[in-house]
Design an enzyme around this catalytic site. Sequence first.
Site, PDB file in Angstrom:
ATOM      1  N   HIS A 100      70.339  82.363   3.227  1.00  0.00           N
ATOM      2  CA  HIS A 100      69.566  81.419   4.022  1.00  0.00           C
ATOM      3  C   HIS A 100      69.717  81.634   5.529  1.00  0.00           C
ATOM      4  O   HIS A 100      69.012  80.987   6.317  1.00  0.00           O
ATOM      5  CB  HIS A 100      69.949  79.981   3.664  1.00  0.00           C
ATOM      6  N   ASP A 123      67.049  71.872  -0.316  1.00  0.00           N
ATOM      7  CA  ASP A 123      68.352  72.524  -0.376  1.00  0.00           C
ATOM      8  C   ASP A 123      69.410  71.514  -0.784  1.00  0.00           C
ATOM      9  O   ASP A 123      69.315  70.323  -0.463  1.00  0.00           O
ATOM     10  CB  ASP A 123      68.673  73.076   1.028  1.00  0.00           C
ATOM     11  N   HIS A 125      72.272  71.799   0.476  1.00  0.00           N
ATOM     12  CA  HIS A 125      73.082  71.748   1.693  1.00  0.00           C
ATOM     13  C   HIS A 125      72.193  71.493   2.906  1.00  0.00           C
ATOM     14  O   HIS A 125      71.004  71.794   2.890  1.00  0.00           O
ATOM     15  CB  HIS A 125      73.826  73.074   1.873  1.00  0.00           C
ATOM     16  N   ASP A 127      72.916  72.945   5.892  1.00  0.00           N
ATOM     17  CA  ASP A 127      72.959  74.172   6.699  1.00  0.00           C
ATOM     18  C   ASP A 127      72.943  73.849   8.183  1.00  0.00           C
ATOM     19  O   ASP A 127      72.277  74.516   8.977  1.00  0.00           O
ATOM     20  CB  ASP A 127      71.806  75.104   6.327  1.00  0.00           C
ATOM     21  N   HIS A 140      75.022  81.606   6.787  1.00  0.00           N
ATOM     22  CA  HIS A 140      73.977  80.995   5.963  1.00  0.00           C
ATOM     23  C   HIS A 140      74.142  79.479   5.875  1.00  0.00           C
ATOM     24  O   HIS A 140      73.227  78.792   5.407  1.00  0.00           O
ATOM     25  CB  HIS A 140      73.909  81.633   4.572  1.00  0.00           C
ATOM     26  N   ASP A 228      65.681  76.756  -0.779  1.00  0.00           N
ATOM     27  CA  ASP A 228      66.890  77.388  -1.295  1.00  0.00           C
ATOM     28  C   ASP A 228      66.961  77.062  -2.781  1.00  0.00           C
ATOM     29  O   ASP A 228      66.905  75.886  -3.164  1.00  0.00           O
ATOM     30  CB  ASP A 228      68.104  76.838  -0.543  1.00  0.00           C
ATOM     31  N   ASP A 230      69.331  76.848  -4.659  1.00  0.00           N
ATOM     32  CA  ASP A 230      70.419  75.963  -5.071  1.00  0.00           C
ATOM     33  C   ASP A 230      70.065  74.496  -4.866  1.00  0.00           C
ATOM     34  O   ASP A 230      70.846  73.614  -5.208  1.00  0.00           O
ATOM     35  CB  ASP A 230      71.742  76.333  -4.396  1.00  0.00           C
ATOM     36  N   GLU A 273      68.187  82.776  -1.459  1.00  0.00           N
ATOM     37  CA  GLU A 273      69.449  82.628  -2.192  1.00  0.00           C
ATOM     38  C   GLU A 273      69.341  82.933  -3.694  1.00  0.00           C
ATOM     39  O   GLU A 273      70.134  82.429  -4.492  1.00  0.00           O
ATOM     40  CB  GLU A 273      70.055  81.239  -1.966  1.00  0.00           C
TER      41      GLU A 273
END
Length: 301
Positions: A100, A123, A125, A127, A140, A228, A230, A273
């Site tokens: 990412h 996402d 997260h 980030d 990332h 992303d 994830d 990712e």
Amino acid sequence: MRNLDISMIGVPIDLGQSRRGVDMGPSAMRYAGAVERLRALGHQVMDQGNIVISAVHEKTSSEAGLKNLEEVTAATVKLAEAVSNIVADNHFPLVLGGDHSIAIGTLAGLADHYKNLGVIWYDAHADMNTRETSPSGNIHGMPLAVSMGLGHERLVNVHRDGVKIDPRNVVIIGARALDPGERKLIKEQGVKVFTMHEIDRYGMSAVIQQTLEYFSTRQVDGVHLSLDLDGLDPLYTPGVGTPVPGGITYRESHLAMELLEDAKVITSAEFVEVNPVLDEYNKTADVAVALMGSLFGEKLL
């Protein structure tokens, strides 16, 4: 359905994090039929190949606590130039990652053409770490902060100096793993976040509707989707480097993409990712391409 001129570009980089293999993500998504699926929907798709990433035979020494700063900076500069050229040609940029950290380059290139860009950060997260708050030094985990002008000057000034996006134009969807420093920055910068709590409580339909209404009040002149894999629950996307249980479902994600396509607001996108080394029979890449299908107009009937 709108027929688009899509320019696809891959960024085979895994240097923004510590688990190798995500550099093969663009190839995995191409193998899963990304180009063919979008062409079958009536879009013109030009695959521009991959950004050339310099080989790193040994892990470079960290600078200011950031891993592979030199290599990540060089890659994102190349990507920013490519994305800017794609938009200048009136094509839709579709970026395949890679980790990412590539979003630093994508958003820098888009900033050449949008004065008030909206960003959907799909996402687990945020980030939004900086070198001071990051527990790992992995870049990332920093691209959103960097694009807001927070972080190492070499990353903040990729392609053009300074801030690339207004923090108040960012909507994070699916967050469920936030570091303490990120929580603080989210509140300070005014970033809108829909955690898994809101998705569970109100449903994905309401979350997307509120996102669209929010962008309307912000009067954005484009919307970038940074997805992303994830963000989804690892049950559906096992091939990611930082899986977090309790994520968005496969069907919720398709609904989100379908609603965004119905609204005709997305002007650029990236899917990141996908790590084939950690995957099961290319399952995560298949999910990524299926979500591309929904984002670009694929319907059940």
